[in-house]
Scaffold this motif. Structure first.
Motif, PDB file in Angstrom:
ATOM      1  N   ARG A 254      11.313  13.810   1.839  1.00  0.00           N
ATOM      2  CA  ARG A 254      11.636  15.241   1.671  1.00  0.00           C
ATOM      3  C   ARG A 254      12.076  15.515   0.238  1.00  0.00           C
ATOM      4  NH1 ARG A 254      13.674  15.796   7.087  1.00  0.00           N
ATOM      5  NH2 ARG A 254      11.806  16.329   8.257  1.00  0.00           N
ATOM      6  N   LEU A 255      12.873  14.587  -0.319  1.00  0.00           N
ATOM      7  CA  LEU A 255      13.385  14.800  -1.682  1.00  0.00           C
ATOM      8  C   LEU A 255      12.266  14.825  -2.731  1.00  0.00           C
ATOM      9  CD1 LEU A 255      16.625  12.605  -1.751  1.00  0.00           C
ATOM     10  CD2 LEU A 255      16.467  15.092  -1.964  1.00  0.00           C
ATOM     11  N   THR A 256      11.135  14.213  -2.395  1.00  0.00           N
ATOM     12  CA  THR A 256      10.046  14.181  -3.394  1.00  0.00           C
ATOM     13  C   THR A 256       9.503  15.582  -3.669  1.00  0.00           C
ATOM     14  OG1 THR A 256       8.313  13.834  -1.743  1.00  0.00           O
ATOM     15  CG2 THR A 256       9.296  11.859  -2.725  1.00  0.00           C
ATOM     16  N   ILE A 257       9.826  16.532  -2.769  1.00  0.00           N
ATOM     17  CA  ILE A 257       9.366  17.909  -3.002  1.00  0.00           C
ATOM     18  C   ILE A 257       9.960  18.422  -4.313  1.00  0.00           C
ATOM     19  CG2 ILE A 257       9.443  20.284  -2.083  1.00  0.00           C
ATOM     20  CD1 ILE A 257       9.592  18.951   0.739  1.00  0.00           C
ATOM     21  N   GLU A 258      11.187  17.948  -4.625  1.00  0.00           N
ATOM     22  CA  GLU A 258      11.839  18.404  -5.856  1.00  0.00           C
ATOM     23  C   GLU A 258      11.484  17.547  -7.069  1.00  0.00           C
ATOM     24  OE1 GLU A 258      15.895  18.363  -4.487  1.00  0.00           O
ATOM     25  OE2 GLU A 258      15.180  19.667  -2.868  1.00  0.00           O
ATOM     26  N   GLY A 259      10.800  16.469  -6.867  1.00  0.00           N
ATOM     27  CA  GLY A 259      10.437  15.617  -8.010  1.00  0.00           C
ATOM     28  C   GLY A 259      10.588  14.145  -7.639  1.00  0.00           C
ATOM     29  N   ARG A 260      10.409  13.301  -8.633  1.00  0.00           N
ATOM     30  CA  ARG A 260      10.487  11.854  -8.390  1.00  0.00           C
ATOM     31  C   ARG A 260      11.885  11.467  -7.915  1.00  0.00           C
ATOM     32  NH1 ARG A 260       6.675   8.126 -10.766  1.00  0.00           N
ATOM     33  NH2 ARG A 260       4.810   9.294 -11.347  1.00  0.00           N
TER      34      ARG A 260
ATOM     35  N   SER B 279       0.770  11.917  -1.408  1.00  0.00           N
ATOM     36  CA  SER B 279       1.839  12.080  -2.409  1.00  0.00           C
ATOM     37  C   SER B 279       1.984  13.542  -2.804  1.00  0.00           C
ATOM     38  CB  SER B 279       1.543  11.220  -3.636  1.00  0.00           C
ATOM     39  OG  SER B 279       0.286  11.579  -4.151  1.00  0.00           O
ATOM     40  N   THR B 280       1.248  14.436  -2.102  1.00  0.00           N
ATOM     41  CA  THR B 280       1.258  15.835  -2.537  1.00  0.00           C
ATOM     42  C   THR B 280       2.059  16.755  -1.620  1.00  0.00           C
ATOM     43  OG1 THR B 280      -0.847  16.067  -1.405  1.00  0.00           O
ATOM     44  CG2 THR B 280      -0.928  15.771  -3.802  1.00  0.00           C
ATOM     45  N   ASP B 281       2.485  16.273  -0.459  1.00  0.00           N
ATOM     46  CA  ASP B 281       3.240  17.125   0.458  1.00  0.00           C
ATOM     47  C   ASP B 281       4.397  16.331   1.076  1.00  0.00           C
ATOM     48  OD1 ASP B 281       4.222  18.642   2.572  1.00  0.00           O
ATOM     49  OD2 ASP B 281       2.262  19.558   2.976  1.00  0.00           O
ATOM     50  N   GLY B 282       5.606  16.593   0.560  1.00  0.00           N
ATOM     51  CA  GLY B 282       6.788  15.828   0.982  1.00  0.00           C
ATOM     52  C   GLY B 282       7.074  15.947   2.474  1.00  0.00           C
ATOM     53  N   ASN B 283       6.779  17.132   3.057  1.00  0.00           N
ATOM     54  CA  ASN B 283       7.062  17.296   4.490  1.00  0.00           C
ATOM     55  C   ASN B 283       6.091  16.488   5.343  1.00  0.00           C
ATOM     56  OD1 ASN B 283       9.360  18.956   4.457  1.00  0.00           O
ATOM     57  ND2 ASN B 283       8.075  20.711   3.873  1.00  0.00           N
TER      58      ASN B 283
ATOM     59  N   SER C 214       0.851  -1.200   0.000  1.00  0.00           N
ATOM     60  CA  SER C 214       0.000   0.000   0.000  1.00  0.00           C
ATOM     61  C   SER C 214       0.887   1.251   0.000  1.00  0.00           C
ATOM     62  CB  SER C 214      -0.948  -0.038   1.208  1.00  0.00           C
ATOM     63  OG  SER C 214      -0.246  -0.371   2.397  1.00  0.00           O
ATOM     64  N   THR C 215       1.334   1.681   1.209  1.00  0.00           N
ATOM     65  CA  THR C 215       2.157   2.898   1.279  1.00  0.00           C
ATOM     66  C   THR C 215       3.334   2.850   0.309  1.00  0.00           C
ATOM     67  OG1 THR C 215       1.621   3.187   3.597  1.00  0.00           O
ATOM     68  CG2 THR C 215       3.642   4.232   2.833  1.00  0.00           C
ATOM     69  N   ILE C 216       4.101   1.780   0.359  1.00  0.00           N
ATOM     70  CA  ILE C 216       5.326   1.720  -0.446  1.00  0.00           C
ATOM     71  C   ILE C 216       4.967   1.562  -1.923  1.00  0.00           C
ATOM     72  CG2 ILE C 216       7.537   0.509  -0.761  1.00  0.00           C
ATOM     73  CD1 ILE C 216       7.150   2.138   1.912  1.00  0.00           C
ATOM     74  N   ALA C 217       3.889   0.823  -2.173  1.00  0.00           N
ATOM     75  CA  ALA C 217       3.434   0.689  -3.562  1.00  0.00           C
ATOM     76  C   ALA C 217       3.073   2.066  -4.125  1.00  0.00           C
ATOM     77  CB  ALA C 217       2.234  -0.241  -3.625  1.00  0.00           C
ATOM     78  N   LEU C 218       2.359   2.879  -3.332  1.00  0.00           N
ATOM     79  CA  LEU C 218       1.965   4.207  -3.810  1.00  0.00           C
ATOM     80  C   LEU C 218       3.182   5.112  -3.965  1.00  0.00           C
ATOM     81  CD1 LEU C 218      -1.307   4.702  -1.719  1.00  0.00           C
ATOM     82  CD2 LEU C 218      -1.143   4.354  -4.184  1.00  0.00           C
ATOM     83  N   PHE C 219       4.108   5.016  -3.002  1.00  0.00           N
ATOM     84  CA  PHE C 219       5.343   5.804  -3.098  1.00  0.00           C
ATOM     85  C   PHE C 219       6.090   5.432  -4.380  1.00  0.00           C
ATOM     86  CE2 PHE C 219       9.661   7.105  -2.308  1.00  0.00           C
ATOM     87  CZ  PHE C 219       9.556   8.246  -1.518  1.00  0.00           C
ATOM     88  N   GLY C 220       6.143   4.144  -4.660  1.00  0.00           N
ATOM     89  CA  GLY C 220       6.857   3.659  -5.849  1.00  0.00           C
ATOM     90  C   GLY C 220       6.199   4.140  -7.129  1.00  0.00           C
ATOM     91  N   ASP C 221       4.874   4.205  -7.110  1.00  0.00           N
ATOM     92  CA  ASP C 221       4.148   4.558  -8.332  1.00  0.00           C
ATOM     93  C   ASP C 221       4.119   6.062  -8.568  1.00  0.00           C
ATOM     94  OD1 ASP C 221       2.398   3.494 -10.488  1.00  0.00           O
ATOM     95  OD2 ASP C 221       0.986   4.903  -9.593  1.00  0.00           O
ATOM     96  N   GLN C 222       3.896   6.809  -7.460  1.00  0.00           N
ATOM     97  CA  GLN C 222       3.610   8.236  -7.647  1.00  0.00           C
ATOM     98  C   GLN C 222       4.811   9.141  -7.407  1.00  0.00           C
ATOM     99  OE1 GLN C 222       0.165   8.752  -5.089  1.00  0.00           O
ATOM    100  NE2 GLN C 222      -1.057   7.358  -6.321  1.00  0.00           N
ATOM    101  N   LEU C 223       5.832   8.652  -6.683  1.00  0.00           N
ATOM    102  CA  LEU C 223       6.920   9.542  -6.278  1.00  0.00           C
ATOM    103  C   LEU C 223       8.309   9.034  -6.667  1.00  0.00           C
ATOM    104  CD1 LEU C 223       5.493  10.323  -2.708  1.00  0.00           C
ATOM    105  CD2 LEU C 223       5.400  11.807  -4.696  1.00  0.00           C
TER     106      LEU C 223
END
Ligand code: GLN
Length: 522
Positions: free
Chosen positions: A413-419, A483-487, A337-346
């Motif tokens: 945190r790095l996802t704020i700058e992109g994938r 997936s919309t707020d890295g912080n 779930s969480t990691i799957a979404l992180f992998g797909d969206q970020l």
């Protein structure tokens, strides 16, 4: 006895007559047959049958699970159900919880009604039907399919494991090795499942193929689900063709009065737990019920721990391990779930210019299990009597798990700058797999050693219940994923890492007491 890991061959009673068809051969055995030890590596030949059947079952389980959350959150235009993260998380958690919870009645049915062999066969059939139902593009079929898979897995999973145990006579030193091989089979299936279903469901290549055949590419999900069904069907074929190798293992129990009333109670108990858990999920006024997952076991641990009898003390130790397992699975089982979404969206899903389906991340854990399990096997043999105690291994397991989520804090945190790089998830799975190997197989064998023989079924049931509750919490926690707020996402991972860290420290403080409770069991 349910989940008879420590059991020898089942009594050679009431074998139905042999028949020439493979199905009949599987479901019946000749009187007087003994387990043969002429299989691979000196193991019983039946291990090969169970290895490949479970490999295909796990192929289907993890192949489907890799798509489950993606399918639920995908927009309708992309063939999905357009659920939000919270709803998808709750459904994922409830589904995976039911899978493990139904292992308790599943073990009971095998012990008292069908025997292991028939239970595994019926379970596999129901699972395959479930996956093929998911292959139909409708919401009703989706829920129907999930229900079928939970019932089928409840019948198959505990009983295939207990049949592995029953292949060996009591005290056979090859039993642990047999379970290690079996765990390899689980992970071979879990590795291949997402690779195939993910390619079918998510890749542009297959979508183009579908379009070329004049079919609607948005239904690619359902091809992935169907592939899971094909995998389980192959498992059933292997089981039927090679079933003779099980010889007398997993026979149905002797004819006589069947304990319908206790079965009713077991089913009622499972339904009651499910109802209470669903109440806590669906009505925010009852969310406090979740504290019970921790408070009730703690009270029970204190009650049993201060009894005089050794059995009661050991049950307290079982409960400590189970509570730690609830915490462990609550984080670990967010993989789908969480990691799957992180992998797909970020995450950048690209390696050397090849765009891979995000479902492929689900195979990484299995790769590490296959690579690291022999290392741990070697380490425990090497350390011999000097190896850490089971409660200390559990503490380390929780520690590695906490580190895995801590690693995701900078990644978030790095996802704020992109994938971000896929290596973050690879690192996470490495740490989690080290944790898994310190806790999951150790837990299984410690349960069988601590359980008073008459209570083995109950104790294994408690172990599966811990898995069930952990999975449920994993769904609840995953519902908070954003997936919309890295912080906010970094705080999400940090909070959970700290939570597990506190659990690890608490367990560490309790290690001497738990060792005492275990009363000489190592
Ligand atoms: N990966 C293992 C399996 O599928 C254990 C998972 C678990 O117990 N939660 O059998």
């Amino acid at each position: 006895m349910v989940f008879g890991f420590a059991l020898g061959p089942a009594p050679a009673t009431l074998a139905p007559p042999m028949s020439s068809s493979p199905a009949a051969a599987l479901l019946s055995v000749a009187p007087g047959d003994l387990p043969d030890m002429a299989g691979l590596g000196g193991h019983p030949r039946g291990l090969t049958t169970l290895f490949f059947t479970e490999m295909w079952e796990r192929f289907s389980y993890y192949g489907m699970r890799a798509l489950l959350v993606y399918f639920m959150v995908a927009p309708v235009a992309a063939g999905g159900l357009a659920y939000d993260n919270r709803k998808a998380g709750i459904i994922y958690g409830t589904y995976t919880m039911c899978v493990y919870m139904l292992c308790i009645p599943g073990g009971f049915v095998a012990d008292n009604f069908l025997g292991g062999r028939r239970s595994v066969f019926c379970g596999g059939l129901i699972i395959a039907l479930g996956h093929f139902t998911l292959a139909l593009p409708s919401e009703a079929a989706f829920f129907g399919g999930l229900v079928l898979i939970t019932f089928g897995t409840g019948l198959l999973k505990p009983n295939i494991s207990s049949m592995v145990g029953s292949l060996y006579p009591p005290g056979d030193p090859r039993r642990d090795g047999g379970f290690s091989l079996f765990y390899m089979g689980i992970n071979l299936g879990a590795f291949n499942g997402p690779l195939i279903t993910g390619w079918l469901a998510q890749s542009d290549e297959f979508k183009r193929l579908l379009a070329g055949w004049g079919l609607d590419p948005v239904h690619s999900w359902h091809w992935g689900f169907a592939a899971a069904g094909v995998g389980m069907t192959l498992g059933l074929v292997v089981y039927l063709i090679t079933g003779r190798r099980l010889v007398q293992v997993g026979r149905p129990p002797a004819a006589g009065t069947r304990p319908w009333r206790p079965l009713g109670l077991v089913l009622l108990g499972a339904a009651a737990v499910l109802a209470v858990v669903l109440l806590s999920d669906l009505n925010p006024d009852f969310a406090w019920i979740r504290y019970g997952y921790v408070v009730l076991p703690v009270l029970a641990i204190l009650w049993f721990g201060f009894q005089v009898s050794l059995d009661a003390k050991r049950i307290a130790a079982v409960l400590v391990f189970s509570l730690a397992a609830v915490v462990f699975w609550a984080i670990f089982e967010q993989a789908g779930s969480t990691i799957a979404l992180f992998g797909d969206q970020l995450t950048r899903t690209e390696v050397l210019g090849y765009r891979f389906p995000s479902a492929w991340f689900q195979s990484v854990n299995s790769v590490f299990v296959i690579l690291l399990a022999p290392v741990f096997g070697w380490l425990w043999v090497r350390l011999g009597a000097n190896q850490p105690s089971a409660p200390f291994k559990f503490t380390l397991g929780l520690g590695f798990l906490a580190l895995s989520f801590l690693l995701m804090v900078p990644a978030a945190r790095l996802t704020i700058e992109g994938r971000v790089s896929p290596l973050w998830i690879v690192g996470l799975f490495f740490l989690q797999t080290v944790g898994e190997l310190l806790l999951s197989p150790v837990g299984l064998s410690t349960m069988t050693k601590l359980a008073p023989p008459k209570l083995l079924g109950l104790i294994m049931g408690i172990w599966f219940l811990a898995d069930a509750l952990g999975n449920q919490l994993a769904g609840v926690l995953a519902g908070e994923f954003t997936s919309t707020d890295g912080n906010v996402l970094a705080a999400f991972f940090l909070k959970q890492a700290l939570w597990v860290g506190v659990a690890a420290v608490a367990l560490l403080a309790g290690v001497p007491w738990v060792k005492k409770l275990m009363g000489g069991v190592k």
